[in-house]
Scaffold this active site. Structure first.
Site, mmCIF file in Angstrom:
data_model
loop_
_atom_site.group_PDB
_atom_site.id
_atom_site.type_symbol
_atom_site.label_atom_id
_atom_site.label_comp_id
_atom_site.label_asym_id
_atom_site.label_seq_id
_atom_site.Cartn_x
_atom_site.Cartn_y
_atom_site.Cartn_z
ATOM 1 N N ASP A 169 6.529 -3.799 -1.278
ATOM 2 C CA ASP A 169 5.882 -2.686 -0.589
ATOM 3 C C ASP A 169 6.909 -1.594 -0.335
ATOM 4 O O ASP A 169 8.116 -1.828 -0.364
ATOM 5 C CB ASP A 169 5.274 -3.155 0.735
ATOM 6 C CG ASP A 169 4.153 -2.250 1.229
ATOM 7 O OD1 ASP A 169 3.891 -1.208 0.596
ATOM 8 O OD2 ASP A 169 3.529 -2.588 2.253
ATOM 9 N N GLY B 85 3.486 2.303 7.867
ATOM 10 C CA GLY B 85 2.166 2.532 8.424
ATOM 11 C C GLY B 85 1.728 3.972 8.496
ATOM 12 O O GLY B 85 0.653 4.257 9.041
ATOM 13 N N THR C 66 0.838 -1.192 0.000
ATOM 14 C CA THR C 66 0.000 0.000 0.000
ATOM 15 C C THR C 66 0.877 1.247 0.000
ATOM 16 O O THR C 66 1.918 1.274 0.640
ATOM 17 C CB THR C 66 -0.907 0.016 1.237
ATOM 18 O OG1 THR C 66 -1.793 -1.106 1.175
ATOM 19 C CG2 THR C 66 -1.727 1.293 1.323
ATOM 20 N N GLY C 67 0.441 2.269 -0.722
ATOM 21 C CA GLY C 67 1.178 3.524 -0.727
ATOM 22 C C GLY C 67 1.584 3.923 -2.132
ATOM 23 O O GLY C 67 1.419 3.179 -3.096
ATOM 24 N N SER C 68 2.150 5.122 -2.236
ATOM 25 C CA SER C 68 2.457 5.686 -3.551
ATOM 26 C C SER C 68 3.518 4.899 -4.298
ATOM 27 O O SER C 68 3.454 4.782 -5.525
ATOM 28 C CB SER C 68 2.895 7.144 -3.390
ATOM 29 O OG SER C 68 4.023 7.245 -2.532
ATOM 30 N N LYS D 236 14.214 7.946 2.023
ATOM 31 C CA LYS D 236 13.698 7.088 3.099
ATOM 32 C C LYS D 236 14.811 6.414 3.907
ATOM 33 O O LYS D 236 14.539 5.754 4.907
ATOM 34 C CB LYS D 236 12.781 6.008 2.513
ATOM 35 C CG LYS D 236 11.594 6.565 1.726
ATOM 36 C CD LYS D 236 10.739 7.475 2.554
ATOM 37 C CE LYS D 236 9.414 7.817 1.872
ATOM 38 N NZ LYS D 236 9.591 8.574 0.638
ATOM 39 N N GLU E 267 -0.467 -4.980 6.456
ATOM 40 C CA GLU E 267 0.854 -5.097 5.838
ATOM 41 C C GLU E 267 1.719 -6.083 6.609
ATOM 42 O O GLU E 267 2.374 -6.945 6.020
ATOM 43 C CB GLU E 267 1.530 -3.729 5.791
ATOM 44 C CG GLU E 267 0.935 -2.786 4.764
ATOM 45 C CD GLU E 267 1.505 -1.394 4.824
ATOM 46 O OE1 GLU E 267 1.387 -0.666 3.826
ATOM 47 O OE2 GLU E 267 2.064 -1.020 5.875
ATOM 48 N N GLY F 271 0.616 5.516 6.190
ATOM 49 C CA GLY F 271 -0.606 5.540 5.391
ATOM 50 C C GLY F 271 -1.766 4.852 6.076
ATOM 51 O O GLY F 271 -2.906 4.903 5.591
#
Length: 267
Positions: free
Chosen positions: A117, A131, A60-62, A157, A139, A133
């Site tokens: 991910d 997390g 999940t996420g961009s 990151k 996840e 998001g």
């Protein structure tokens, strides 16, 4: 956010398999790689490890969204076949369905071949914060059931120590007594310095709800968390805490995209 040096000795450089534009001339600043460009490069590189017949954890996420997009494209082109995806959020489920990626669940596939991910922070030992998001529980469940977990990030990151960026370490809690739980979480890290805040929706001001109808308490540390295993155990012992965003010793590989190329580190 504190950033690690892109070409740290802890990483080995690989020749990018996806073309990266040359640095722009002074008269062409628009050609500079954006953060979204770097996310796409890392995601596409990760998808090179996907093989036909695999059961995949879909993040999940961009950044993970680019990987899902690429998997969907390869399925449409017939370059991948018989893929089954296990989505880590309702948002991911919707996106994967739009790309006609067949979906299933952990009950049907308790062991997954691979998960892809993103992450909010990655330290030199490949420990993660995830997390922000809001999908940390699903996840962690899905990525913990994978034979291989590839994390895809851009260079921003990478950190030396998790938590010292001052950004949130999310903790999923039950709504009942959340304020009491938040105070207990904050008190756990009194020596380090920590502020616990309930996550709220920007527009309505109402508490943010996870896909599991729980709340998220964000922990903001004033310095490095310290012993990550001890921090993890302490949080999970608190009644009312469901899960936290420290993903320790879970990633098997991390792919980092920067303007200098693609870097990969394996466990």
């Amino acid at each position: 956010m504190k950033m690690a040096i892109p070409c740290s000795p802890l990483f080995y450089m690989e020749k990018p398999t996806i073309p990266i534009p040359s640095p722009p001339s002074s008269s062409s600043a628009s050609a500079v790689l954006t953060q979204d460009d770097l996310k796409r490069i890392a995601a596409y590189r990760a998808v090179e490890y996907v093989e036909s017949g695999m059961v995949l954890g879909l993040g999940t996420g961009s950044t993970a969204a680019y990987a899902i997009e690429r998997i969907g494209e390869l399925l449409k082109q017939g370059k991948l076949k018989d893929i089954v995806g296990i989505p880590t959020s309702k948002k991911t489920e919707k996106q994967a369905s739009a790309w006609d990626i067949p979906l299933s669940d952990l009950a049907t596939h308790p062991v997954l071949d691979l998960a892809i991910d993103g992450a909010d922070e990655v330290d030199p030992k490949l420990n993660l914060i995830k997390g922000r998001g809001g999908s940390l529980l699903r996840e962690k469940m899905i990525e913990g059931a994978c034979k291989k977990f590839i994390v895809i990030v851009d260079e921003t990151k990478m950190v030396e120590n998790l938590g010292e960026s001052g950004m949130a370490v999310p903790v999923e809690v039950v709504p009942f007594g959340w304020a009491f739980t938040a105070k207990r979480l904050q008190s756990l890290f009194e020596e380090v310095g920590c502020e616990a805040k309930l996550r709220r929706c920007a527009k309505s001001g109402e508490p943010f709800l996870t896909d599991n109808s729980n709340y998220i308490v964000d922990l903001f540390f004033k310095g490095p968390i310290g012993d990550l295993e001890a921090a993890s155990d302490s949080m999970l012992r608190l009644t009312g805490v469901i899960e936290h965003g420290l993903f320790l010793d879970m990633a098997t590989s991390v792919i980092i995209a920067s303007s200098f190329g693609v870097t990969m580190k394996n466990k």
